[in-house]
Design a protein around this motif. Structure first.
Motif, PDB file in Angstrom:
ATOM      1  N   LEU A  98       0.838  -1.201   0.000  1.00  0.00           N
ATOM      2  CA  LEU A  98       0.000   0.000   0.000  1.00  0.00           C
ATOM      3  C   LEU A  98       0.875   1.253   0.000  1.00  0.00           C
ATOM      4  O   LEU A  98       1.019   1.948   1.008  1.00  0.00           O
ATOM      5  CB  LEU A  98      -0.930  -0.001   1.213  1.00  0.00           C
ATOM      6  CG  LEU A  98      -2.048  -1.044   1.225  1.00  0.00           C
ATOM      7  CD1 LEU A  98      -2.966  -0.830   2.403  1.00  0.00           C
ATOM      8  CD2 LEU A  98      -2.849  -1.006  -0.065  1.00  0.00           C
ATOM      9  N   GLU A  99       1.432   1.544  -1.159  1.00  0.00           N
ATOM     10  CA  GLU A  99       2.218   2.765  -1.311  1.00  0.00           C
ATOM     11  C   GLU A  99       1.291   3.945  -1.591  1.00  0.00           C
ATOM     12  O   GLU A  99       0.122   3.766  -1.954  1.00  0.00           O
ATOM     13  CB  GLU A  99       3.210   2.600  -2.460  1.00  0.00           C
ATOM     14  CG  GLU A  99       4.211   1.458  -2.249  1.00  0.00           C
ATOM     15  CD  GLU A  99       5.105   1.266  -3.447  1.00  0.00           C
ATOM     16  OE1 GLU A  99       4.750   1.745  -4.539  1.00  0.00           O
ATOM     17  OE2 GLU A  99       6.172   0.634  -3.295  1.00  0.00           O
ATOM     18  N   ARG A 100       1.817   5.140  -1.430  1.00  0.00           N
ATOM     19  CA  ARG A 100       1.022   6.339  -1.702  1.00  0.00           C
ATOM     20  C   ARG A 100       0.519   6.311  -3.143  1.00  0.00           C
ATOM     21  O   ARG A 100       1.277   6.080  -4.074  1.00  0.00           O
ATOM     22  CB  ARG A 100       1.862   7.596  -1.463  1.00  0.00           C
ATOM     23  CG  ARG A 100       1.114   8.916  -1.734  1.00  0.00           C
ATOM     24  CD  ARG A 100       1.918  10.097  -1.249  1.00  0.00           C
ATOM     25  NE  ARG A 100       2.076  10.060   0.203  1.00  0.00           N
ATOM     26  CZ  ARG A 100       1.173  10.485   1.074  1.00  0.00           C
ATOM     27  NH1 ARG A 100       0.019  10.981   0.621  1.00  0.00           N
ATOM     28  NH2 ARG A 100       1.394  10.417   2.366  1.00  0.00           N
ATOM     29  N   GLY A 101      -0.776   6.514  -3.321  1.00  0.00           N
ATOM     30  CA  GLY A 101      -1.374   6.538  -4.652  1.00  0.00           C
ATOM     31  C   GLY A 101      -1.856   5.190  -5.143  1.00  0.00           C
ATOM     32  O   GLY A 101      -2.556   5.112  -6.164  1.00  0.00           O
ATOM     33  N   THR A 102      -1.503   4.105  -4.454  1.00  0.00           N
ATOM     34  CA  THR A 102      -1.961   2.774  -4.859  1.00  0.00           C
ATOM     35  C   THR A 102      -3.459   2.642  -4.620  1.00  0.00           C
ATOM     36  O   THR A 102      -3.963   3.033  -3.573  1.00  0.00           O
ATOM     37  CB  THR A 102      -1.221   1.684  -4.059  1.00  0.00           C
ATOM     38  OG1 THR A 102       0.179   1.773  -4.315  1.00  0.00           O
ATOM     39  CG2 THR A 102      -1.725   0.295  -4.443  1.00  0.00           C
ATOM     40  N   HIS A 103      -4.159   2.092  -5.574  1.00  0.00           N
ATOM     41  CA  HIS A 103      -5.602   1.878  -5.437  1.00  0.00           C
ATOM     42  C   HIS A 103      -5.837   0.552  -4.705  1.00  0.00           C
ATOM     43  O   HIS A 103      -5.306  -0.485  -5.112  1.00  0.00           O
ATOM     44  CB  HIS A 103      -6.274   1.858  -6.809  1.00  0.00           C
ATOM     45  CG  HIS A 103      -6.325   3.211  -7.446  1.00  0.00           C
ATOM     46  ND1 HIS A 103      -7.396   3.645  -8.202  1.00  0.00           N
ATOM     47  CD2 HIS A 103      -5.441   4.233  -7.431  1.00  0.00           C
ATOM     48  CE1 HIS A 103      -7.159   4.886  -8.629  1.00  0.00           C
ATOM     49  NE2 HIS A 103      -5.980   5.256  -8.183  1.00  0.00           N
ATOM     50  N   PHE A 104      -6.626   0.595  -3.656  1.00  0.00           N
ATOM     51  CA  PHE A 104      -6.834  -0.601  -2.845  1.00  0.00           C
ATOM     52  C   PHE A 104      -8.294  -0.727  -2.439  1.00  0.00           C
ATOM     53  O   PHE A 104      -9.093   0.210  -2.567  1.00  0.00           O
ATOM     54  CB  PHE A 104      -5.955  -0.556  -1.587  1.00  0.00           C
ATOM     55  CG  PHE A 104      -6.506   0.334  -0.499  1.00  0.00           C
ATOM     56  CD1 PHE A 104      -7.250  -0.197   0.555  1.00  0.00           C
ATOM     57  CD2 PHE A 104      -6.297   1.709  -0.530  1.00  0.00           C
ATOM     58  CE1 PHE A 104      -7.768   0.626   1.560  1.00  0.00           C
ATOM     59  CE2 PHE A 104      -6.805   2.537   0.468  1.00  0.00           C
ATOM     60  CZ  PHE A 104      -7.542   1.986   1.514  1.00  0.00           C
ATOM     61  N   GLU A 137      -5.513   6.856   5.452  1.00  0.00           N
ATOM     62  CA  GLU A 137      -4.872   7.913   6.237  1.00  0.00           C
ATOM     63  C   GLU A 137      -3.430   7.555   6.583  1.00  0.00           C
ATOM     64  O   GLU A 137      -2.521   8.405   6.535  1.00  0.00           O
ATOM     65  CB  GLU A 137      -5.669   8.159   7.520  1.00  0.00           C
ATOM     66  CG  GLU A 137      -5.104   9.277   8.385  1.00  0.00           C
ATOM     67  CD  GLU A 137      -5.951   9.554   9.610  1.00  0.00           C
ATOM     68  OE1 GLU A 137      -5.491  10.317  10.483  1.00  0.00           O
ATOM     69  OE2 GLU A 137      -7.087   9.020   9.693  1.00  0.00           O
ATOM     70  N   ASP A 138      -3.184   6.296   6.908  1.00  0.00           N
ATOM     71  CA  ASP A 138      -1.850   5.874   7.343  1.00  0.00           C
ATOM     72  C   ASP A 138      -0.856   5.713   6.202  1.00  0.00           C
ATOM     73  O   ASP A 138       0.356   5.906   6.387  1.00  0.00           O
ATOM     74  CB  ASP A 138      -1.938   4.550   8.106  1.00  0.00           C
ATOM     75  CG  ASP A 138      -2.634   4.702   9.456  1.00  0.00           C
ATOM     76  OD1 ASP A 138      -2.822   5.854   9.898  1.00  0.00           O
ATOM     77  OD2 ASP A 138      -2.981   3.663  10.054  1.00  0.00           O
ATOM     78  N   THR A 139      -1.339   5.340   5.001  1.00  0.00           N
ATOM     79  CA  THR A 139      -0.431   4.992   3.906  1.00  0.00           C
ATOM     80  C   THR A 139      -0.454   5.946   2.727  1.00  0.00           C
ATOM     81  O   THR A 139       0.464   5.956   1.918  1.00  0.00           O
ATOM     82  CB  THR A 139      -0.747   3.580   3.377  1.00  0.00           C
ATOM     83  OG1 THR A 139      -2.050   3.600   2.742  1.00  0.00           O
ATOM     84  CG2 THR A 139      -0.749   2.557   4.496  1.00  0.00           C
ATOM     85  N   GLY A 140      -1.521   6.728   2.593  1.00  0.00           N
ATOM     86  CA  GLY A 140      -1.661   7.584   1.414  1.00  0.00           C
ATOM     87  C   GLY A 140      -2.203   6.838   0.210  1.00  0.00           C
ATOM     88  O   GLY A 140      -2.306   7.394  -0.889  1.00  0.00           O
ATOM     89  N   ALA A 141      -2.551   5.545   0.390  1.00  0.00           N
ATOM     90  CA  ALA A 141      -3.175   4.780  -0.687  1.00  0.00           C
ATOM     91  C   ALA A 141      -4.606   5.273  -0.888  1.00  0.00           C
ATOM     92  O   ALA A 141      -5.189   5.925  -0.011  1.00  0.00           O
ATOM     93  CB  ALA A 141      -3.160   3.298  -0.359  1.00  0.00           C
ATOM     94  N   ILE A 142      -5.179   4.959  -2.051  1.00  0.00           N
ATOM     95  CA  ILE A 142      -6.491   5.476  -2.426  1.00  0.00           C
ATOM     96  C   ILE A 142      -7.495   4.325  -2.494  1.00  0.00           C
ATOM     97  O   ILE A 142      -7.280   3.354  -3.229  1.00  0.00           O
ATOM     98  CB  ILE A 142      -6.429   6.180  -3.797  1.00  0.00           C
ATOM     99  CG1 ILE A 142      -5.429   7.340  -3.743  1.00  0.00           C
ATOM    100  CG2 ILE A 142      -7.802   6.679  -4.215  1.00  0.00           C
ATOM    101  CD1 ILE A 142      -5.103   7.923  -5.105  1.00  0.00           C
TER     102      ILE A 142
END
Length: 358
Positions: A98-104, A137-142
């Motif tokens: 779960l990197e920043r910007g990753t869709h999850f 909130e914690d990872t910046g993932a979307i």
């Protein structure tokens, strides 16, 4: 067994054993451990990731969904469970996906046994929302429910939460448990439409926006409606009536008769179609013979989508034997044949066949 070696396989309940057998063909060390619910099997294997990636490449017929189990949380069937699940996820090594910007997406399935009628203080939707907000909130993932790249899978019984993280591709489906849902519309003629919509999505084929289509066993006309909606001219073959909303459509011809008779006529007339579909109620082997015959009317770049009905397993009756014989018939007429039991299939599978052999 180490929890890093666990995964959950989901299939139609009647074909759960066939789905496990498919996985064992790919990993002889795989062992079924427990049936968590009808069609939901907890399995053990030395290398979960390798098996999931292999299944993603080879696309088994009966396995609808795979999910790794990287930790198991103890649940008490109280609101405290959300905190327990959040802590379990926070300690997963896969959280690095779960990197920043990753869709999850967070996907939760709640298993309620017949023995336990105790109500839960939360729904699957509430679990998904609470955990997705925390992770974003914690990872910046979307969060992206419809098209996730990474999926956090949770399957909760009354006392255990099975948790894992994987890519959507490894799961075989981006829908929880492979349960692809479609919204009903006012134009819908039959629920059978969902089978065709799911087949187009799963097999990655697109209906052409022009040309000619043949719908065998068309009544009441759900698949015909979708073909017309795509822009195709359609010959709908069925002795039964079509839905009245279709009867005056200018791109529709209704042949009131049986498929075999129509195909004889079409072959004599050298008729050609870009798409042929079939949802007739007949044995898989007979359906395969009809599809093979229909290949003589298929354009070189066209494709066929057909449902094959399978018998219920019984003494002396093995539905997989019928399917194997049907696939052998098709392999003689087509260079490409794919088969999968879709979520909207019941006692049946769906096939896509292309590149007819002349």
């Amino acid at each position: 067994m180490n929890t890093e070696q666990l995964l959950i396989a989901t299939a139609h309940p009647e074909f759960a054993s066939a789905s496990v057998a498919e996985l064992k063909q790919r990993d002889k060390q795989l062992t079924p451990i427990e049936e968590l619910a009808p069609g939901v099997t907890l399995c053990g294997t030395p290398d979960v990731t390798a098996l999931m990636q292999l299944a993603a490449r080879e696309r088994p017929i009966f396995v609808r969904h795979l999910a790794p189990v990287q930790t198991i949380a103890n649940l008490s069937n109280t609101s405290q469970d959300l905190a327990e699940l959040a802590i379990a996820i926070a300690h997963l090594p896969g959280l690095a996906l779960l990197e920043r910007g990753t869709h999850f997406a967070v996907q939760t399935r709640l298993i309620q046994t017949e023995e336990s009628q105790e109500a839960r203080p939360y729904s699957s939707g509430q679990v998904n929302q609470a955990l997705a907000e925390m992770l974003a909130e914690d990872t910046g993932a979307i969060e992206s429910i419809k098209k996730p790249q990474v999926i956090i899978s949770l399957l909760c019984t009354m006392d255990k939460g099975y948790v894992g993280i994987s890519t959507a591709e490894e799961n075989l489906s981006s829908w929880p448990g492979g349960a692809r849902r479609f919204a009903q519309t006012s134009e819908q003629i039959s629920r059978a439409e969902f089978k065709l919509l799911e087949a187009l999505e799963v097999f990655g084929v697109v209906l052409p926006s022009q040309g000619h289509a043949l719908d065998l066993g068309a009544a009441p006309g759900g698949w015909t409606r979708l073909l017309l909606e795509a822009g195709l001219h359609v010959v709908a073959v069925d002795p039964a009536n079509l839905d009245p909303r279709l009867t005056r459509h200018k791109r529709l011809e209704h042949y009131r008769g049986y498929a075999e008779n129509y195909l004889d006529k079409a072959i004599r007339n050298s008729s050609q179609f870009d798409v042929i579909v079939n949802d007739m109620r007949m044995d898989a082997r007979e359906a395969a013979r009809q599809v093979a015959k229909a290949s003589l009317c298929l354009q070189a770049e066209g494709f066929i989508i057909s449902v094959f009905k399978l018998p219920h397993a019984a003494p002396g009756i093995n539905p997989l034997t019928n399917l194997k014989e049907a696939m052998n018939i098709l392999s003689k007429r087509f260079s490409l044949v794919q088969v999968c039991q879709l979520f909207h299939n019941r006692q049946e599978v769906t096939i896509v066949a292309a590149h007819p052999k002349k």
